[in-house]
Structure formats: structure tokens, C-alpha cells
Design an enzyme around this catalytic site. Structure first.
Site, PDB file in Angstrom:
ATOM      1  N   ASP B 129       0.848  -1.187   0.000  1.00 46.16           N
ATOM      2  CA  ASP B 129       0.000   0.000   0.000  1.00 46.16           C
ATOM      3  C   ASP B 129       0.886   1.241   0.000  1.00 46.16           C
ATOM      4  OD1 ASP B 129      -2.376   1.321  -0.059  1.00 46.16           O
ATOM      5  OD2 ASP B 129      -2.793   1.132   2.078  1.00 46.16           O
ATOM      6  N   TYR B 131       1.198   5.707  -0.660  1.00 47.15           N
ATOM      7  CA  TYR B 131       0.761   6.931   0.027  1.00 47.15           C
ATOM      8  C   TYR B 131       0.891   8.035  -1.020  1.00 47.15           C
ATOM      9  CZ  TYR B 131       0.693   9.575   4.566  1.00 47.15           C
ATOM     10  OH  TYR B 131       0.388  10.336   5.675  1.00 47.15           O
ATOM     11  N   HIS B 136      -3.616  13.941   0.533  1.00 43.88           N
ATOM     12  CA  HIS B 136      -3.880  13.091   1.700  1.00 43.88           C
ATOM     13  C   HIS B 136      -2.733  13.211   2.708  1.00 43.88           C
ATOM     14  CE1 HIS B 136      -5.113   9.671   4.107  1.00 43.88           C
ATOM     15  NE2 HIS B 136      -4.006   9.031   3.834  1.00 43.88           N
ATOM     16  N   ARG B 145       0.927  16.623  12.891  1.00 46.45           N
ATOM     17  CA  ARG B 145       2.206  17.357  12.954  1.00 46.45           C
ATOM     18  C   ARG B 145       2.004  18.734  12.329  1.00 46.45           C
ATOM     19  NH1 ARG B 145       3.444  12.641  10.445  1.00 46.45           N
ATOM     20  NH2 ARG B 145       3.285  13.822   8.523  1.00 46.45           N
ATOM     21  N   GLU B 202     -10.912   4.078   3.299  1.00 45.92           N
ATOM     22  CA  GLU B 202      -9.970   4.827   2.472  1.00 45.92           C
ATOM     23  C   GLU B 202     -10.217   4.456   1.017  1.00 45.92           C
ATOM     24  OE1 GLU B 202      -5.905   4.222   3.796  1.00 45.92           O
ATOM     25  OE2 GLU B 202      -6.093   5.782   5.321  1.00 45.92           O
ATOM     26  N   GLU B 204      -9.175   3.918  -2.548  1.00 44.90           N
ATOM     27  CA  GLU B 204      -7.903   3.653  -3.217  1.00 44.90           C
ATOM     28  C   GLU B 204      -8.135   2.926  -4.539  1.00 44.90           C
ATOM     29  OE1 GLU B 204      -4.749   2.060  -0.884  1.00 44.90           O
ATOM     30  OE2 GLU B 204      -5.400   3.013   0.989  1.00 44.90           O
ATOM     31  N   ASP B 236      -9.339   0.520   1.928  1.00 44.91           N
ATOM     32  CA  ASP B 236      -8.370   0.155   2.963  1.00 44.91           C
ATOM     33  C   ASP B 236      -8.952   0.567   4.318  1.00 44.91           C
ATOM     34  OD1 ASP B 236      -6.029  -0.454   4.324  1.00 44.91           O
ATOM     35  OD2 ASP B 236      -5.107   1.483   3.884  1.00 44.91           O
ATOM     36  N   ARG B 240      -8.677   4.219  13.247  1.00 51.22           N
ATOM     37  CA  ARG B 240      -7.762   5.346  13.469  1.00 51.22           C
ATOM     38  C   ARG B 240      -7.240   5.410  14.895  1.00 51.22           C
ATOM     39  NH1 ARG B 240      -6.304   6.269   8.376  1.00 51.22           N
ATOM     40  NH2 ARG B 240      -8.083   6.863   7.073  1.00 51.22           N
ATOM     41  N   GLN B 243      -4.614   2.828  15.129  1.00 52.13           N
ATOM     42  CA  GLN B 243      -3.457   3.252  14.330  1.00 52.13           C
ATOM     43  C   GLN B 243      -2.579   4.256  15.074  1.00 52.13           C
ATOM     44  OE1 GLN B 243      -4.655   4.664  10.447  1.00 52.13           O
ATOM     45  NE2 GLN B 243      -2.570   5.046   9.751  1.00 52.13           N
ATOM     46  N   TYR B 247       1.344   2.796  15.764  1.00 52.03           N
ATOM     47  CA  TYR B 247       2.138   2.928  14.538  1.00 52.03           C
ATOM     48  C   TYR B 247       3.579   3.375  14.743  1.00 52.03           C
ATOM     49  CZ  TYR B 247       2.407   7.998  13.774  1.00 52.03           C
ATOM     50  OH  TYR B 247       2.728   9.325  13.859  1.00 52.03           O
ATOM     51  N   LYS B 256      -5.106  -1.883  10.266  1.00 54.61           N
ATOM     52  CA  LYS B 256      -5.442  -2.072   8.851  1.00 54.61           C
ATOM     53  C   LYS B 256      -5.681  -3.543   8.509  1.00 54.61           C
ATOM     54  CE  LYS B 256      -3.947   2.183   7.349  1.00 54.61           C
ATOM     55  NZ  LYS B 256      -4.653   3.089   6.428  1.00 54.61           N
ATOM     56  N   THR B 260      -9.465  -5.634   4.078  1.00 53.94           N
ATOM     57  CA  THR B 260      -9.306  -4.717   2.943  1.00 53.94           C
ATOM     58  C   THR B 260     -10.271  -5.211   1.872  1.00 53.94           C
ATOM     59  OG1 THR B 260      -6.967  -4.453   3.484  1.00 53.94           O
ATOM     60  CG2 THR B 260      -7.655  -3.773   1.276  1.00 53.94           C
ATOM     61  N   THR B 362      -4.767   6.400  -0.047  1.00 52.53           N
ATOM     62  CA  THR B 362      -5.987   7.213  -0.134  1.00 52.53           C
ATOM     63  C   THR B 362      -5.894   8.254  -1.246  1.00 52.53           C
ATOM     64  OG1 THR B 362      -6.165   6.957   2.240  1.00 52.53           O
ATOM     65  CG2 THR B 362      -7.591   8.591   1.233  1.00 52.53           C
ATOM     66  N   GLU B 376      -9.856  12.805   7.120  1.00 51.06           N
ATOM     67  CA  GLU B 376      -9.704  14.140   6.543  1.00 51.06           C
ATOM     68  C   GLU B 376     -11.028  14.909   6.540  1.00 51.06           C
ATOM     69  OE1 GLU B 376      -7.435  14.324   2.729  1.00 51.06           O
ATOM     70  OE2 GLU B 376      -7.228  12.183   3.077  1.00 51.06           O
TER      71      GLU B 376
END
Lengths: 430, 430
Positions: B129, B131, B136, B145, B202, B204, B236, B240, B243, B247, B256, B260, B362, B376
Site C-alpha cells: 500500500d 501513500y 492526503h 504534525r 480509504e 484507493e 483500505d 484510526r 493506528q 504505529y 489495517k 481490505t 488514499t 480528513e
């Protein structure tokens, strides 16, 4: 298995009774070897392998297991469950023990291991790599996050990630130095794509799942250890410069996926039972675990496996010098037991399948000399190791050979060795 | 494929000529459907599926492809390479076009899609997978962040990670809300294990690898697009809260791996060729790419796929109300093209195998309304969405159904739709 008098540990194959042998009668690890058309399953005894296809053909194995024993991989046998595993193990033990009436029939199915080409005996659908040594996690953390070496989640949750299954290779397969994106120097803005300058090994143990759980179900911790069929040595090759550039925010990817080596022999968990000990008691400062991870005294048991890592440089090989022991470690060093890894992996309903590989992550002990990778041993290259030849290593050079060994020893029981996981580094392709 | 006059786009199966159909004659996506003993491969045309096993049996397909077309999965056909893919596609186009002399023979091999149970047509050895949407990555970064939303590596290296292959399920399979470890509140020290409170989807796109590269070799970027056989929609599913706790430092794992979803139909890349456009030009502020990722004008081309995500709550279903469109997005939103993903994945010598799934990550566009997940759209739950029914969603509730759709439209060409990727959330097991 029922207890036996000491004499019944002995095989009519005399090399199996050598106290230094990896493969005594009480071990009987599985592998596969190449034949003219494909591959046959086999079991190791002393310095020989016994061809299971031929044994089944000769009617020496239970008829219920004939098809599974004549498959090219162990998956069919593993899928039959623990009773079948035990039945085959008992049968093979009797066939190979002193007093077996089938000695002459079996001789045709025996080959020297040294003369055979061993191949991967298990089809691995999914590969998961954990991070189960707290010593490894702490020392790696000290290098990259001196203010917070151990992340707040570590003592609560077995950290793991999905690995790449396609690039798992068997001991003996050479490893090409991989090319990858790196930042030439810390602080540089533009990366480059070069052969890695920081090629490392990681000493790990691989557990193979023998029984599936359907999607949407979890394996309770008191049943989790029974899901494991056996184990092998595993070397999780790592390109540290690639890893540090790529791993944020989704974890290691190409820094690991170029190759993972496993030893050719799969040791049944049953063979390790005489060596089971309680896993180390947790310090009082450790937090209480969530119920799904809480171990009873029975599940705390892990095999008392000890490990060694050896480096043979090209210079050592050419001059017939002894290989250099980089480190020694032990499965006792793990914070999380295999049962906890299985219980955690399935708490979300993830389905484990027959043949899935769960690796421990780098098995580093509390001492600096018991670190399971060069990243720790050389502190990310800042304290290179000087070898007896005068050669110096921060990370691995082309021509270097890494050999992992693992074994159990205990008074009154024949020693058991996992064989070896060995590979030589080849230069990157031009 | 050779150019054809507009009339040859038409099938003798009239529903295939409906301008709103997903599956016109120019599409011919593959899937598999359940039969009494196992599964048969098939191709979609209008509202029907054509049984490839039966066609091969009737001698209607090239004899060189008979075995592959009678396999339960597409892997054998994919492994035969692009010439075989084109040969089968040409043959099926002729059989199903107006004027086909085999109409009566074919009728026996046709079934209504609505009456069939579609099953996964591809065996997926490894799942990766990526990114690839910078929108996203930026918006997720802003949530966690704010001082550095986009990490320094993003514009240099396609970020990706290994996914879990065993828990990939086909559209229509319900999704159990997973249990997992989370921190109940930010700042808490003790985690708990609960059914996730932050279940997300997600949007995808999945690309299937059709040609392998051996371990130790790389696929140059100008050959990379040719490795892809076809594509499907992919959801996906993500927990959250799990995660964010698990992570660090090795990336997403159990958040995850519980499931899927993929759509049942695999659209051949050849069917998308009329819709290829240049991928968006990079802003001048973007850094120059390393040579192995640098695209020529030919490789910049991507299919102009548009996407929609729909939510149907239990209340909507029970009251027969229209489903709610959560967002619209486009493949143009990706920073990295499929060719770049393949070239990057193999730069370290990692072997891709037939059937491997490479997902985009995503697919979020530049607008808030084009975000491909609730993380999001609701800013991690802090700005819940109010639905026309008055219901409110921060994340998904039990009984919610998510449907992904994807399509290409262009004047002068029949529209192509990817079918749908649909699943309903079931409550966690007690």
C-alpha cells in the site's frame, strides 16, 4: 510425547548419537530437498536426511498422512493439525530408533545432507515481523531518540509490521547488496540512489503458523502457543541508510524487502519441549497487561534457545582463518512470548493461515555483546569493530558471510541445534 | 488495439450499448463467479457475465489460452504476458461484437451478473500500500504534525508499506468492527482493548502486477507501466484510534489488517487507454527526481479515472432514502504515477510476482470535498458530518455501508465503470 528411558534417545544411525550433533533422534526437524522433478519433504537425523516421499511410497508412514508427506511443502501436513504432527513424529522416531525393524527399507530413503540441495519446505502466505526484544528497541531508540529511547506503547503492545513474503530465501542463497534512496549526509536536502553503505543483519527466530483462524476470529492466549508448528532461524537483512530515510511515517519498506534469509530446517515445537523454561519475570516497574495478553504460568514457557552470530570475511575464507563470533544472545531476551505475538496478531480478527511466518524481531540481550545486529554493536557505525585479521567493520562488506546458529542444551537431554542460516553478500549489480 | 470504426463498439448484447453501462464492449473486465464445484473466470458485458471456462470448453477461445481460461484464477493468464492478454481481449471483443457468428453458442455461457456470486479472481501473493496522494499526506500531517505536515522525504520517494494479504475480501463481504488496543484519551497512560470507535474507509485504486521480475532485478521506469495487468477499486479500512497508538515506530499494523475490500471486477489497462491523460505537471517548487523515478512524457500518462464515495446508513436503507455522497476525487490527485510505484518498489531488487497488488493509498484531491477518508473529511472527528437524515458521523457506525465507484468518461468513447466496492459494517463480536 510419552517419557522414554534414556536408551530410546538413540538411533541406529550412529552420527545422530554424537553429543555435538544438531539433529539427534529427539529433534527430527523437517525440510525439503531438490529431486529431479521438483522437491521432496525430508527429516534430518544425524548427518542424513530421510526422504518422506520415499518412506510414504514404501508404506512406512501412516496412510492418513501419505498425501501430505508426498506434497512438495509441509503446508498440507501442518494443516492437518497437532494430532497429525504428533503421529508423524512418533512414527519417524520409532523408525529411526535402535531396534527399528525397518532399517534396511529405510536405508534406501536416506541421503547425506552434505550432498543434498535443501530448499524452502514451507509456502509462506504472509510474513509478519515483530519487535519483541526490549533491549533491541531501547538501544535502537537511544541512537535515534536519546530523550525517549523506548516509546510509550512498547510495554503495552507487541509492535510489529507486515514483511515482504516474496523475497524470503533459504540459507545458502547469496544476498545482493541492494540499491536504495538515501540522504548522503544528515542535513542534506537531496537524496541519492546508491548501493547501501549500511548493510546489516538481524538475528531473529521465525515461528510458522500450523493452524488457521478464520477472518473475524481471535486466538485466545491460552490456545495461542498450540497454533505454532515449528521454528527456524531468520536473518532480516536491513539497509540502515535506506531505512532511516524512508521509514517515516509508514515504517520500513525497501530497506528490508530485498531479502530475508531463513534456515532450511523447521524444528517442531514438540522437539523443544524438554527445554521449555519460564520466560523472564517482568520487573515490578512494568505495567499490568491487558487481559488478552496476560500469560498464565503455562503460557509463560518458551524454549531456552541460545544463539550465536558469526562473521566470515573474504580474507578469513581465503586464508582459512576461523570465523569471528559477533555476538551471543538468547530467546530469554524477549519481552513478548510467541503466544503473546499470536494473540495480539489476531485480536482484531486478522486471519493467520497455515505457513504464515511470525518473526521475533532482532533478538538482542541486555549486554552490549548480546546485541543481534551491527546497528547496535557499532552504534550505527560510530564505533567500528576491529576483527582479529585487522579488518574493520561498521556494517557489512561485499564478500562477508553471516551465519546464525541456534541451539538448546540441558543436562540429561541430547543437545538440539537449529542448523544454520548462512549467506554471503555479493556486490550490487552494476 | 487497432482503431475501429465507432460502430464496432457495439455488442449484440443490447444492455452493453447503454451509455450509462459500466461494462460496454470496450471494457470487458475480468472476474470469477461461484459454480457448483469451485469458481470459473468470466468477463463482464452489459448486465451479463460470460463464462470463460465454458467458452474455452466450446472451442471459442485460442487453444493456447485454454488451460489458463479454465483456471479458477486469472494468475495463469496474467503470467502469459501482454501478448496473451491482448489476444484474449481481441477474441472476446470479436465474439461479443455485433456480427459475431458465434452468438448462439455464446448464449449458453452467458449469465446475469445480478444472479451470480462474484468471487475474488486473483490470488494475491503480496500486497503493498502506497501513500501517493500528496493532498492526503498533507492533510493527515496537518492533523498530527501541524508544524511539519509534509515530511521531508515525501517529494523524493514514494512512501509505501507492506499490507496484509490474507484479509483481502471481495466487495459485498461484510466488515466486522475490529477490536484493538487504544489509548482512551490523549494523555492517558493505560491503554484498553475495545471495538474501535474510529472506523474509517480509504478510497484507493488497486493495480495488479501481471509480469514478474526475478529477485535481484529492477524494473526500469520505461517498462514499469507494462507490468500492470489491470486495476480494481480498493477500500483500505482503518481503525484510526488503534493506528495512532500502534504505529510508532514500525507503521500501521492491526489498524489495517482486519480487512481490505476490493471490487470484484479487474479492468484491463488496455480498456483504459482511450482515457489516458498526462499526469498533472509538478509545480516548479517540486524537487527534481532521481533518474530511476524520472518520467518521460509517455510514462506520465495515467487513466483519467474519477471516483465517488457513498454512505448508506441503516436509517437510509430502512426508509429507502438515497445514499449520501461523501466525496468525489480523481486519479489526477496522485503525486506518484503507477509506473513510478513499480520502479520504486523494485529499485532494491525486490521481486514482484504475478497477482501482487499495489494500491495507491488514499486518493484525496486538493479540495476538502475531495478527501478520500473520514479522517480528513471530519478532521479526525472534530468536525462531524451531518447527513440529510439528521444523523451525524465522525467515523463509521455499525450498519453503515460504504460504496466506492470509479469511472472514465470522454466524448466519443463509451463510458467505462469499475463496478463497485461495497461493504456494510457489522458490530464487533461480543
Amino acid at each position: 510425547m510419552a517419557k522414554r528411558p534414556a536408551g530410546s534417545y538413540r538411533s541406529w544411525l550412529l552420527e545422530a548419537n554424537d553429543p555435538a550433533a544438531d539433529f539427534p533422534l529427539t529433534h527430527l526437524p523437517y525440510s525439503a530437498f531438490r529431486v529431479t522433478k521438483g522437491q521432496h519433504l525430508c527429516v534430518a537425523i544425524g548427518i542424513h536426511l530421510l526422504d518422506l516421499f520415499a518412506c510414504a511410497e514404501a508404506g512406512l508412514l501412516p496412510s492418513s498422512l501419505k498425501v501430505a508427506c508426498q506434497s512438495p511443502t509441509l503446508n498440507a501436513l501442518m494443516g492437518k493439525g497437532p494430532k497429525a504432527w504428533l503421529l508423524l513424529r512418533e512414527t519417524l522416531t520409532q523408525l529411526l530408533a535402535i531396534g527399528s525393524p525397518h532399517q534396511s527399507k529405510l536405508e534406501e530413503a536416506l541421503h547425506s545432507i552434505a550432498g543434498a540441495t535443501l530448499v524452502r519446505p514451507i509456502e509462506i502466505p504472509d510474513y509478519t515481523d515483530f519487535y519483541a526484544s526490549i533491549h533491541h528497541a531501547t538501544r535502537v531508540g537511544q541512537l535515534f531518540r536519546p530523550d525517549q529511547p523506548l516509546l510509550p506503547n512498547y510495554k503495552h503492545i507487541p509492535i510489529g509490521y507486515h514483511g515482504r513474503a516474496s523475497s524470503i530465501v533459504t540459507s545458502g542463497t547469496p544476498i545482493l547488496r541492494p540499491v536504495g534512496q538515501t540522504l548522503p549526509d544528515a542535513g542534506d536536502e537531496m537524496p541519492n540512489a546508491f548501493p547501501t553503505k549500511c548493510l546489516d543483519y538481524e538475528l531473529e527466530l521465525a515461528f510458522y503458523i500450523g493452524q488457521t483462524n478464520p477472518l473475524g476470529t481471535s486466538v485466545p492466549i491460552d490456545k495461542a502457543a498450540d497454533r505454532i508448528f515449528g521454528c527456524s532461524l531468520l536473518n532480516d537483512w536491513s539497509a540502515r541508510d535506506v531505512q532511516s530515510w524512508e521509514y517515516q511515517p509508514l515504517g520500513p519498506f525497501l530497506s528490508k524487502s530485498f531479502a530475508t534469509s531463513i534456515s532450511a530446517w523447521v524444528t517442531p515445537m514438540a522437539a523443544l519441549e524438554p527445554f521449555f523454561i519460564s520466560s523472564h519475570p517482568k520487573p515490578n516497574t512494568d505495567p499490568k497487561l491487558l487481559k488478552y495478553l496476560e500469560l498464565s504460568s503455562k503460557e509463560r514457557k518458551i524454549p531456552d534457545l541460545k544463539f550465536e552470530v558469526f562473521l566470515t570475511t573474504r580474507l578469513m575464507r581465503e586464508n582459512k582463518l576461523s570465523r569471528f563470533r559477533l555476538s551471543q544472545s538468547s530467546l530469554r531476551a524477549l519481552y513478548w512470548t510467541p503466544a503473546q505475538l499470536v494473540a495480539h496478531h489476531t485480536i482484531n480478527g486478522c486471519n493467520l493461515q497455515v505457513g504464515d511466518l511470525l518473526a521475533t524481531g532482532t533478538i538482542s540481550g541486555p549486554l552490549e555483546s548480546s546485541a543481534g545486529c551491527l546497528l547496535e554493536l557499532t552504534r550505527n557505525g560510530s564505533r567500528p569493530i576491529t576483527l582479529p585479521t585487522g579488518e574493520v567493520r561498521s556494517f557489512l562488506s561485499d564478500g562477508d558471510e553471516i551465519t546464525l546458529r541456534g541451539f538448546c542444551e540441558k543436562r540429561g537431554h541430547p543437545r538440539i541445534g537449529l542448523g544454520e542460516c548462512r549467506a554471503t553478500i555479493l556486490p550490487a549489480r552494476p
